[in-house]
Design a protein around this motif. Structure first.
Motif, short mmCIF file in Angstrom:
data_model
loop_
_atom_site.label_atom_id
_atom_site.label_comp_id
_atom_site.label_asym_id
_atom_site.label_seq_id
_atom_site.Cartn_x
_atom_site.Cartn_y
_atom_site.Cartn_z
N PRO A 53 0.81 -1.22 0.00
CA PRO A 53 0.00 0.00 0.00
C PRO A 53 0.84 1.27 0.00
CG PRO A 53 -0.50 -1.34 1.93
CD PRO A 53 0.56 -2.04 1.17
N LEU A 54 2.00 1.23 0.67
CA LEU A 54 2.87 2.40 0.68
C LEU A 54 3.41 2.69 -0.71
CD1 LEU A 54 4.84 1.65 3.97
CD2 LEU A 54 2.89 3.18 3.66
N LEU A 55 3.82 1.64 -1.41
CA LEU A 55 4.31 1.80 -2.77
C LEU A 55 3.20 2.25 -3.71
CD1 LEU A 55 6.79 1.47 -4.56
CD2 LEU A 55 6.15 -0.91 -4.89
N PHE A 56 2.00 1.71 -3.51
CA PHE A 56 0.87 2.12 -4.35
C PHE A 56 0.55 3.59 -4.15
CE2 PHE A 56 -3.48 2.55 -5.76
CZ PHE A 56 -3.49 1.80 -6.93
N LEU A 57 0.52 4.03 -2.91
CA LEU A 57 0.24 5.45 -2.64
C LEU A 57 1.32 6.35 -3.20
CD1 LEU A 57 -1.16 5.33 0.99
CD2 LEU A 57 -2.41 5.87 -1.10
N GLY A 58 2.57 5.93 -3.09
CA GLY A 58 3.66 6.72 -3.65
C GLY A 58 3.58 6.80 -5.17
N GLY A 59 3.31 5.67 -5.81
CA GLY A 59 3.16 5.67 -7.26
C GLY A 59 1.97 6.47 -7.72
N TYR A 60 0.88 6.37 -6.98
CA TYR A 60 -0.32 7.15 -7.32
C TYR A 60 -0.05 8.64 -7.18
CZ TYR A 60 -5.07 8.89 -7.41
OH TYR A 60 -6.20 9.58 -7.74
N GLY A 61 0.61 9.02 -6.10
CA GLY A 61 0.92 10.43 -5.90
C GLY A 61 1.84 10.98 -6.97
N ALA A 62 2.85 10.22 -7.32
CA ALA A 62 3.78 10.66 -8.37
C ALA A 62 3.07 10.76 -9.71
CB ALA A 62 4.97 9.70 -8.45
N GLY A 63 2.24 9.77 -10.02
CA GLY A 63 1.51 9.81 -11.28
C GLY A 63 0.50 10.93 -11.34
N ALA A 64 -0.16 11.20 -10.23
CA ALA A 64 -1.15 12.28 -10.20
C ALA A 64 -0.47 13.65 -10.35
CB ALA A 64 -1.95 12.23 -8.90
N LEU A 65 0.69 13.80 -9.74
CA LEU A 65 1.40 15.07 -9.86
C LEU A 65 1.98 15.25 -11.27
CD1 LEU A 65 3.27 15.30 -6.45
CD2 LEU A 65 1.37 16.71 -7.23
N PHE A 114 1.02 13.70 -14.24
CA PHE A 114 0.12 13.67 -15.39
C PHE A 114 -1.25 14.29 -15.14
CE2 PHE A 114 3.07 10.12 -16.00
CZ PHE A 114 3.61 10.49 -17.22
N ASP A 115 -1.59 14.53 -13.90
CA ASP A 115 -2.86 15.15 -13.54
C ASP A 115 -4.07 14.39 -14.12
OD1 ASP A 115 -4.32 17.02 -12.12
OD2 ASP A 115 -4.46 18.40 -13.83
N ALA A 116 -3.96 13.07 -14.14
CA ALA A 116 -5.06 12.22 -14.60
C ALA A 116 -5.14 11.00 -13.67
CB ALA A 116 -4.84 11.77 -16.03
N ARG A 117 -6.32 10.75 -13.14
CA ARG A 117 -6.48 9.68 -12.18
C ARG A 117 -6.21 8.30 -12.78
NH1 ARG A 117 -11.46 9.93 -8.07
NH2 ARG A 117 -12.60 9.77 -10.00
N SER A 118 -6.67 8.07 -13.99
CA SER A 118 -6.49 6.75 -14.60
C SER A 118 -5.02 6.46 -14.87
CB SER A 118 -7.31 6.64 -15.88
OG SER A 118 -6.89 7.62 -16.81
N VAL A 119 -4.27 7.46 -15.28
CA VAL A 119 -2.84 7.28 -15.51
C VAL A 119 -2.13 7.04 -14.18
CG1 VAL A 119 -0.74 8.40 -16.36
CG2 VAL A 119 -2.88 8.65 -17.61
N ALA A 120 -2.53 7.76 -13.15
CA ALA A 120 -1.92 7.60 -11.84
C ALA A 120 -2.14 6.20 -11.28
CB ALA A 120 -2.46 8.65 -10.87
N ILE A 121 -3.34 5.66 -11.47
CA ILE A 121 -3.62 4.30 -11.00
C ILE A 121 -2.80 3.29 -11.79
CG2 ILE A 121 -5.41 2.52 -10.90
CD1 ILE A 121 -7.38 4.76 -10.16
N GLY A 122 -2.64 3.51 -13.09
CA GLY A 122 -1.80 2.63 -13.90
C GLY A 122 -0.35 2.65 -13.46
N ILE A 123 0.18 3.83 -13.18
CA ILE A 123 1.56 3.95 -12.72
C ILE A 123 1.73 3.27 -11.36
CG2 ILE A 123 3.27 5.61 -11.88
CD1 ILE A 123 2.35 7.44 -14.16
N ALA A 124 0.78 3.45 -10.47
CA ALA A 124 0.85 2.81 -9.16
C ALA A 124 0.79 1.30 -9.29
CB ALA A 124 -0.27 3.33 -8.26
N SER A 125 -0.03 0.80 -10.18
CA SER A 125 -0.14 -0.64 -10.38
C SER A 125 1.15 -1.22 -10.96
CB SER A 125 -1.31 -0.96 -11.31
OG SER A 125 -2.50 -0.52 -10.74
N ILE A 126 1.73 -0.51 -11.90
CA ILE A 126 3.00 -0.96 -12.48
C ILE A 126 4.11 -0.93 -11.44
CG2 ILE A 126 4.79 -0.32 -14.15
CD1 ILE A 126 2.47 0.54 -16.01
N ALA A 127 4.08 0.05 -10.53
CA ALA A 127 5.08 0.12 -9.48
C ALA A 127 4.97 -1.05 -8.51
CB ALA A 127 4.95 1.45 -8.73
#
Length: 71
Positions: A27-39, A41-54
Protein backbone atom coordinates in the motif's frame (compact mmCIF):
# COMPACT_ATOMS: atom_id res chain seq x y z
CA UNK A 1 12.00 -5.69 33.57
CA UNK A 2 11.02 -2.83 31.34
CA UNK A 3 12.08 -2.63 27.73
CA UNK A 4 12.88 0.54 25.88
CA UNK A 5 11.00 1.67 22.81
CA UNK A 6 14.02 0.82 20.65
CA UNK A 7 14.06 -2.77 21.93
CA UNK A 8 10.34 -3.17 21.22
CA UNK A 9 10.77 -1.69 17.75
CA UNK A 10 13.67 -4.03 16.94
CA UNK A 11 11.77 -7.04 18.28
CA UNK A 12 8.74 -6.17 16.15
CA UNK A 13 10.75 -6.12 12.92
CA UNK A 14 12.64 -9.31 13.82
CA UNK A 15 9.33 -11.19 14.05
CA UNK A 16 8.08 -10.04 10.62
CA UNK A 17 8.36 -12.52 7.78
CA UNK A 18 9.15 -11.67 4.18
CA UNK A 19 5.45 -11.97 3.25
CA UNK A 20 4.54 -9.57 6.07
CA UNK A 21 7.01 -7.01 4.79
CA UNK A 22 5.63 -7.31 1.26
CA UNK A 23 2.09 -6.79 2.56
CA UNK A 24 3.30 -3.80 4.55
CA UNK A 25 5.08 -2.21 1.58
CA UNK A 26 2.42 -2.76 -1.11
CA UNK A 27 0.00 0.00 0.00
CA UNK A 28 2.87 2.40 0.68
CA UNK A 29 4.31 1.80 -2.77
CA UNK A 30 0.87 2.12 -4.35
CA UNK A 31 0.24 5.45 -2.64
CA UNK A 32 3.66 6.72 -3.65
CA UNK A 33 3.16 5.67 -7.26
CA UNK A 34 -0.32 7.15 -7.32
CA UNK A 35 0.92 10.43 -5.90
CA UNK A 36 3.78 10.66 -8.37
CA UNK A 37 1.51 9.81 -11.28
CA UNK A 38 -1.15 12.28 -10.20
CA UNK A 39 1.40 15.07 -9.86
CA UNK A 40 3.14 14.28 -13.14
CA UNK A 41 0.12 13.67 -15.39
CA UNK A 42 -2.86 15.15 -13.54
CA UNK A 43 -5.06 12.22 -14.60
CA UNK A 44 -6.48 9.68 -12.18
CA UNK A 45 -6.49 6.75 -14.60
CA UNK A 46 -2.84 7.28 -15.51
CA UNK A 47 -1.92 7.60 -11.84
CA UNK A 48 -3.62 4.30 -11.00
CA UNK A 49 -1.80 2.63 -13.90
CA UNK A 50 1.56 3.95 -12.72
CA UNK A 51 0.85 2.81 -9.16
CA UNK A 52 -0.14 -0.64 -10.38
CA UNK A 53 3.00 -0.96 -12.48
CA UNK A 54 5.08 0.12 -9.48
CA UNK A 55 3.53 -2.63 -7.33
CA UNK A 56 3.74 -5.38 -9.97
CA UNK A 57 7.41 -6.37 -9.40
CA UNK A 58 6.89 -6.63 -5.65
CA UNK A 59 3.78 -8.75 -6.12
CA UNK A 60 5.52 -10.95 -8.71
CA UNK A 61 8.50 -11.47 -6.41
CA UNK A 62 6.29 -12.29 -3.44
CA UNK A 63 4.10 -14.77 -5.31
CA UNK A 64 6.37 -16.48 -7.81
CA UNK A 65 10.06 -15.92 -7.01
CA UNK A 66 9.84 -16.42 -3.24
CA UNK A 67 6.36 -17.81 -2.54
CA UNK A 68 5.13 -17.90 1.07
CA UNK A 69 5.61 -21.13 3.00
CA UNK A 70 3.05 -22.90 5.15
CA UNK A 71 3.78 -22.58 8.82
Amino acid sequence: MTRTVEERFDEFFERLSRADLILLCMPLLFLGGYGAGALAFDARSVAIGIASIACAPLMFEGLFVNPPNDG
